[in-house]
Design a protein around this motif. Structure first.
Motif, mmCIF file in Angstrom:
data_model
loop_
_atom_site.group_PDB
_atom_site.id
_atom_site.type_symbol
_atom_site.label_atom_id
_atom_site.label_comp_id
_atom_site.label_asym_id
_atom_site.label_seq_id
_atom_site.Cartn_x
_atom_site.Cartn_y
_atom_site.Cartn_z
ATOM 1 N N THR A 100 0.867 -1.166 0.000
ATOM 2 C CA THR A 100 0.000 0.000 0.000
ATOM 3 C C THR A 100 0.906 1.218 0.000
ATOM 4 O O THR A 100 1.923 1.242 0.693
ATOM 5 N N ALA A 101 0.524 2.225 -0.787
ATOM 6 C CA ALA A 101 1.248 3.498 -0.816
ATOM 7 C C ALA A 101 0.293 4.597 -0.377
ATOM 8 O O ALA A 101 -0.832 4.691 -0.885
ATOM 9 N N ALA A 102 0.754 5.398 0.569
ATOM 10 C CA ALA A 102 -0.014 6.550 1.042
ATOM 11 C C ALA A 102 0.781 7.807 0.746
ATOM 12 O O ALA A 102 1.991 7.853 0.984
ATOM 13 N N VAL A 103 0.111 8.824 0.240
ATOM 14 C CA VAL A 103 0.742 10.118 -0.018
ATOM 15 C C VAL A 103 0.018 11.143 0.822
ATOM 16 O O VAL A 103 -1.222 11.240 0.791
ATOM 17 N N VAL A 104 0.802 11.894 1.610
ATOM 18 C CA VAL A 104 0.240 12.935 2.477
ATOM 19 C C VAL A 104 0.795 14.296 2.064
ATOM 20 O O VAL A 104 1.843 14.393 1.419
ATOM 21 N N ASP A 105 0.087 15.350 2.468
ATOM 22 C CA ASP A 105 0.567 16.705 2.204
ATOM 23 C C ASP A 105 1.559 17.117 3.284
ATOM 24 O O ASP A 105 1.882 16.331 4.180
ATOM 25 N N ARG A 106 2.013 18.362 3.235
ATOM 26 C CA ARG A 106 3.026 18.841 4.181
ATOM 27 C C ARG A 106 2.561 18.761 5.638
ATOM 28 O O ARG A 106 3.366 18.656 6.547
ATOM 29 N N GLY A 107 1.284 18.785 5.855
ATOM 30 C CA GLY A 107 0.743 18.695 7.206
ATOM 31 C C GLY A 107 0.416 17.279 7.637
ATOM 32 O O GLY A 107 -0.162 17.068 8.704
ATOM 33 N N GLY A 108 0.766 16.302 6.809
ATOM 34 C CA GLY A 108 0.540 14.903 7.159
ATOM 35 C C GLY A 108 -0.862 14.402 6.858
ATOM 36 O O GLY A 108 -1.211 13.285 7.235
ATOM 37 N N GLN A 109 -1.664 15.209 6.158
ATOM 38 C CA GLN A 109 -3.030 14.798 5.829
ATOM 39 C C GLN A 109 -3.040 13.974 4.544
ATOM 40 O O GLN A 109 -2.397 14.334 3.562
ATOM 41 N N LEU A 110 -3.790 12.892 4.558
ATOM 42 C CA LEU A 110 -3.840 11.966 3.438
ATOM 43 C C LEU A 110 -4.366 12.641 2.175
ATOM 44 O O LEU A 110 -5.391 13.314 2.202
ATOM 45 N N ARG A 111 -3.643 12.460 1.073
ATOM 46 C CA ARG A 111 -4.053 12.964 -0.241
ATOM 47 C C ARG A 111 -4.404 11.818 -1.180
ATOM 48 O O ARG A 111 -5.298 11.951 -2.003
ATOM 49 N N ALA A 112 -3.670 10.698 -1.085
ATOM 50 C CA ALA A 112 -3.934 9.561 -1.970
ATOM 51 C C ALA A 112 -3.506 8.273 -1.282
ATOM 52 O O ALA A 112 -2.532 8.264 -0.523
ATOM 53 N N LEU A 113 -4.246 7.212 -1.558
ATOM 54 C CA LEU A 113 -3.924 5.903 -0.998
ATOM 55 C C LEU A 113 -4.253 4.848 -2.048
ATOM 56 O O LEU A 113 -5.347 4.857 -2.612
ATOM 57 N N GLN A 114 -3.287 3.974 -2.311
ATOM 58 C CA GLN A 114 -3.527 2.866 -3.222
ATOM 59 C C GLN A 114 -2.988 1.592 -2.596
ATOM 60 O O GLN A 114 -1.873 1.576 -2.069
ATOM 61 N N ARG A 115 -3.794 0.543 -2.666
ATOM 62 C CA ARG A 115 -3.425 -0.747 -2.088
ATOM 63 C C ARG A 115 -3.453 -1.799 -3.184
ATOM 64 O O ARG A 115 -4.458 -1.955 -3.878
ATOM 65 N N ALA A 116 -2.334 -2.492 -3.349
ATOM 66 C CA ALA A 116 -2.255 -3.568 -4.336
ATOM 67 C C ALA A 116 -3.277 -4.646 -3.988
ATOM 68 O O ALA A 116 -3.671 -4.816 -2.824
ATOM 69 N N ASP A 117 -3.686 -5.394 -4.985
ATOM 70 C CA ASP A 117 -4.739 -6.395 -4.801
ATOM 71 C C ASP A 117 -4.467 -7.361 -3.649
ATOM 72 O O ASP A 117 -5.375 -7.700 -2.912
ATOM 73 N N ASN A 118 -3.255 -7.804 -3.496
ATOM 74 C CA ASN A 118 -2.952 -8.797 -2.462
ATOM 75 C C ASN A 118 -2.210 -8.227 -1.258
ATOM 76 O O ASN A 118 -1.641 -8.993 -0.475
ATOM 77 N N ALA A 119 -2.223 -6.926 -1.103
ATOM 78 C CA ALA A 119 -1.569 -6.318 0.060
ATOM 79 C C ALA A 119 -2.404 -6.581 1.310
ATOM 80 O O ALA A 119 -3.631 -6.527 1.271
ATOM 81 N N GLY A 120 -1.721 -6.877 2.401
ATOM 82 C CA GLY A 120 -2.403 -7.165 3.656
ATOM 83 C C GLY A 120 -3.118 -5.942 4.219
ATOM 84 O O GLY A 120 -2.740 -4.800 3.924
ATOM 85 N N PRO A 121 -4.119 -6.169 5.030
ATOM 86 C CA PRO A 121 -4.862 -5.037 5.596
ATOM 87 C C PRO A 121 -4.016 -4.150 6.507
ATOM 88 O O PRO A 121 -4.270 -2.948 6.611
ATOM 89 N N THR A 179 4.869 10.343 9.416
ATOM 90 C CA THR A 179 6.125 10.509 10.148
ATOM 91 C C THR A 179 7.170 11.208 9.285
ATOM 92 O O THR A 179 7.845 12.135 9.737
ATOM 93 N N SER A 180 7.280 10.797 8.039
ATOM 94 C CA SER A 180 8.258 11.392 7.133
ATOM 95 C C SER A 180 7.943 12.858 6.853
ATOM 96 O O SER A 180 8.836 13.706 6.865
ATOM 97 N N ALA A 181 6.674 13.165 6.623
ATOM 98 C CA ALA A 181 6.290 14.560 6.370
ATOM 99 C C ALA A 181 6.531 15.415 7.609
ATOM 100 O O ALA A 181 7.032 16.534 7.511
ATOM 101 N N SER A 182 6.191 14.880 8.756
ATOM 102 C CA SER A 182 6.336 15.624 9.999
ATOM 103 C C SER A 182 7.796 15.908 10.337
ATOM 104 O O SER A 182 8.154 17.031 10.694
ATOM 105 N N ALA A 183 8.638 14.894 10.191
ATOM 106 C CA ALA A 183 10.058 15.032 10.528
ATOM 107 C C ALA A 183 10.881 15.552 9.354
ATOM 108 O O ALA A 183 12.052 15.881 9.522
#
Length: 163
Positions: A54-75, A87-91
């Protein structure tokens, strides 16, 4: 009005205009289209190595902008990806570098206690020049270093859009 009063008024107005100019800032931000491109490219980069993530993309404030999960990615990969991106955006650093700092520096060990921080490899800041405009977090590859590689591959693919 005498010269001293006029000079004082001029100095105060210059200080006020300088202070006002610094009070309002212009910040760069990413479009939803760019956030989706990064998420898609990240999942695809991991898929080439048979990693379902799963890939999550957040803005500079850490708010979710996009999320994509591969078909067989675990929950569990959804929360992991979001936590790493936040964490990466914040730090304003990779989560791999933060993890290394936590492991080597006892004073940084309490970073893991910050609500929402996930100190595992796989979060990478998204930069325009020196400005961090967000981050991408990846969860699901067999190791944070592999998650981070997928994120870096995706960011390299959109590098021309990050100028």
């Amino acid at each position: 009005m005498n010269f001293t009063t006029a000079a004082s008024a001029l100095a105060l107005s210059l200080l006020a205009s300088t202070a006002g100019a610094q009070a309002v800032r212009t910040e760069k931000t990413m479009s939803l289209e760019l956030a989706n491109q990064i998420a898609t490219a990240t999942v695809a980069a991991c898929a080439t190595n048979n990693h379902n993530v799963t890939a999550a993309v957040v803005d500079r404030g850490g708010q979710l902008r996009a999320l994509q999960r591969a078909d067989n990615a675990g929950p569990h990969t959804i929360g992991a990806a979001q936590g790493k991106a936040y964490t990466s955006a914040s730090a304003r650093n990779t989560t791999g570098a933060i993890l290394e700092n936590v492991q080597k520096n006892p004073g940084a060990a309490t970073l893991v206690d910050i609500p929402g921080f996930l100190v595992l490899g796989g979060g990478v800041p998204i930069r325009v020049g020196n400005d961090v405009i967000g981050a991408v977090g990846v969860g699901g590859a067999p190791g944070g270093h592999l998650d981070e590689q997928c994120a870096n591959t995706a960011l390299a693919q959109v590098a021309d859009l990050l100028k």
